[in-house]
Design a protein around this motif. Structure first.
Motif, short mmCIF file in Angstrom:
data_model
loop_
_atom_site.label_atom_id
_atom_site.label_comp_id
_atom_site.label_asym_id
_atom_site.label_seq_id
_atom_site.Cartn_x
_atom_site.Cartn_y
_atom_site.Cartn_z
N ALA A 1 0.83 -1.21 0.00
CA ALA A 1 0.00 0.00 0.00
C ALA A 1 0.87 1.25 0.00
O ALA A 1 0.55 2.25 -0.67
CB ALA A 1 -0.93 -0.01 1.21
N ASN A 2 1.96 1.21 0.75
CA ASN A 2 2.89 2.34 0.76
C ASN A 2 3.53 2.54 -0.61
O ASN A 2 3.70 3.68 -1.08
CB ASN A 2 3.97 2.12 1.81
CG ASN A 2 3.55 2.53 3.20
OD1 ASN A 2 3.70 3.68 3.59
ND2 ASN A 2 2.98 1.60 3.95
N LEU A 3 3.86 1.44 -1.28
CA LEU A 3 4.45 1.51 -2.63
C LEU A 3 3.45 2.13 -3.61
O LEU A 3 3.82 2.97 -4.44
CB LEU A 3 4.86 0.12 -3.09
CG LEU A 3 5.59 0.04 -4.44
CD1 LEU A 3 6.96 0.69 -4.36
CD2 LEU A 3 5.73 -1.42 -4.88
N SER A 4 2.19 1.73 -3.51
CA SER A 4 1.15 2.29 -4.39
C SER A 4 0.94 3.77 -4.12
O SER A 4 0.70 4.56 -5.04
CB SER A 4 -0.17 1.52 -4.20
OG SER A 4 -0.06 0.21 -4.68
N PHE A 5 1.02 4.16 -2.84
CA PHE A 5 0.88 5.58 -2.49
C PHE A 5 2.00 6.41 -3.12
O PHE A 5 1.76 7.50 -3.65
CB PHE A 5 0.89 5.74 -0.97
CG PHE A 5 0.76 7.16 -0.51
CD1 PHE A 5 -0.46 7.81 -0.53
CD2 PHE A 5 1.87 7.86 -0.06
CE1 PHE A 5 -0.59 9.13 -0.11
CE2 PHE A 5 1.77 9.17 0.35
CZ PHE A 5 0.53 9.81 0.33
N ILE A 6 3.22 5.86 -3.10
CA ILE A 6 4.35 6.54 -3.72
C ILE A 6 4.17 6.64 -5.23
O ILE A 6 4.47 7.67 -5.84
CB ILE A 6 5.67 5.80 -3.39
CG1 ILE A 6 6.00 5.97 -1.90
CG2 ILE A 6 6.83 6.32 -4.22
CD1 ILE A 6 6.21 7.40 -1.47
N ASP A 7 3.64 5.58 -5.84
CA ASP A 7 3.39 5.60 -7.28
C ASP A 7 2.35 6.66 -7.65
O ASP A 7 2.43 7.26 -8.73
CB ASP A 7 2.94 4.23 -7.77
CG ASP A 7 4.10 3.26 -7.94
OD1 ASP A 7 5.23 3.74 -8.15
OD2 ASP A 7 3.90 2.04 -7.86
N GLU B 1 10.73 4.83 -2.62
CA GLU B 1 10.39 3.58 -3.30
C GLU B 1 11.55 2.60 -3.26
O GLU B 1 11.35 1.39 -3.10
CB GLU B 1 9.99 3.86 -4.75
CG GLU B 1 9.49 2.62 -5.48
CD GLU B 1 8.66 2.95 -6.70
OE1 GLU B 1 8.41 2.02 -7.50
OE2 GLU B 1 8.24 4.12 -6.86
N MET B 2 12.77 3.09 -3.38
CA MET B 2 13.94 2.22 -3.33
C MET B 2 14.02 1.51 -1.97
O MET B 2 14.23 0.29 -1.91
CB MET B 2 15.21 3.05 -3.55
CG MET B 2 16.48 2.23 -3.70
SD MET B 2 17.93 3.28 -3.91
CE MET B 2 17.50 4.21 -5.37
N VAL B 3 13.82 2.26 -0.89
CA VAL B 3 13.88 1.66 0.45
C VAL B 3 12.71 0.70 0.66
O VAL B 3 12.86 -0.36 1.28
CB VAL B 3 13.88 2.77 1.53
CG1 VAL B 3 13.90 2.14 2.92
CG2 VAL B 3 15.08 3.69 1.35
N LEU B 4 11.53 1.04 0.13
CA LEU B 4 10.37 0.15 0.27
C LEU B 4 10.60 -1.18 -0.44
O LEU B 4 10.21 -2.24 0.07
CB LEU B 4 9.11 0.83 -0.29
CG LEU B 4 8.47 1.91 0.58
CD1 LEU B 4 7.30 2.56 -0.15
CD2 LEU B 4 8.00 1.35 1.91
#
Length: 312
Positions: free
Chosen positions: A64-70, A111-114
């Protein structure tokens, strides 16, 4: 810095993706389609993970965090790109250019850290399954989320500080469709050799190093999963394959754009367009189509939204 030098350049002109009006129109249509699909797909993932109790696990929390960043990455580049595709003169203010650079590098760093955190999550789930919920508890999830934002913002601020001090006193044409450091710093009226090295080290080598660390990590995880092959491991292998695909989509263009010594303008633009427009769309597609649990949860959420709409 001498403000008079910087004030000479108040805006930058993009050369864009193509000089052909037909190609620009086609790119506009594709950009609109992928942008809308990306916003809907990533928003649905965030909504599904937050509202469905079955997905309240570390893996889906990170997803979900990755999608938020996208969502943020798409919104900072795509709308401006689509607007410029319909214009002959493509311009951006100095402040707007700096803002784009800041957001791009901040979201890219997060995103890299995620992606590294998601690899760690899969390592614990497959290699230490009995200790999974002990290690990947709520505190660890929050720690990974906060660490991702701190590292991403720090990375972006470091880049921004070096750029803000540059004098721009003449050329203002950027051979691209958005602002990013490699082409932006070439317009400065000083010797930028050291600055180019810093950008390569800060963005290129970090991307390359992270990519190889993730490759080695996933090879180790895949080896472990293969040794314990079963129904559960088959599901784990399927999950790992989605993570690896997303990792390649993210790191591939980054590594080329920031480390390739003799960049090609056309190839650079293609990779930048792919990274900015297509990757945020492909992430939710990959995670959704290869994850039965996510597809079932999305159906439940969509049905609930339809029911609520009919009631209201």
């Amino acid at each position: 810095m001498d403000r008079a030098n910087r004030s000479v350049v108040s805006e930058f002109v993009f050369l864009g993706l193509s000089n052909s009006w037909e190609i620009q129109l086609v790119l506009f249509v594709f950009s609109c389609m992928f942008y809308v699909a990306s916003m809907m797909g990533n928003s649905l993932i965030v909504l599904t993970v937050t509202s469905d109790p079955h997905l309240h696990s570390p893996m889906y929390f990170l997803l979900a965090n990755l999608s938020f960043i996208d969502l943020g990455m798409s919104s900072v580049i795509s709308p401006k790109t689509m607007y410029d595709l319909l214009r002959n003169r493509k311009v951006i203010s100095f402040g707007g250019c700096i803002a784009q650079i800041f957001v791009i590098h901040a979201t890219g760093g997060v995103e890299m850290v995620l992606l590294i955190a998601m690899a760690f999550d899969r390592y614990v789930a497959i290699c230490k399954p009995l200790h999974y919920f002990t290690i990947m508890g709520p505190k660890m999830c929050i720690f990974l989320q906060v660490a991702a934002w701190i590292i991403g913002l720090t990375h972006s601020v470091i880049q921004l500080v070096s750029v803000m001090k540059l004098p721009f006193c003449g050329p203002n044409v950027i051979d691209s469709f958005y602002c990013d450091l490699p082409r932006f710093i070439k317009l400065a009226c000083i010797d930028i050799y050291r600055l180019e090295f810093m950008v390569t080290a800060n963005s290129g080598f970090i991307s390359l190093g992270s990519f190889f660390i993730l490759i080695i990590s996933y090879l180790f995880i895949l080896t472990t999963a293969w040794k314990h092959s079963s129904g559960g491991s088959s599901k784990a292998l399927s999950t790992l394959s989605t993570h690896i695909m997303v990792m390649i989509l993210f790191f591939g263009p980054c590594i080329f754009l920031y480390t390739w010594p003799h960049p090609s303008s056309h190839l650079d633009k293609f990779l930048a367009f792919f990274d900015a427009v297509l990757t945020p769309f492909l992430n939710p597609v990959i995670y959704t189509f290869r994850n039965k649990e996510m597809k079932m949860a999305m159906r439940r959420v969509c049905r609930q939204l339809i029911v609520n709409r009919r009631i209201s």
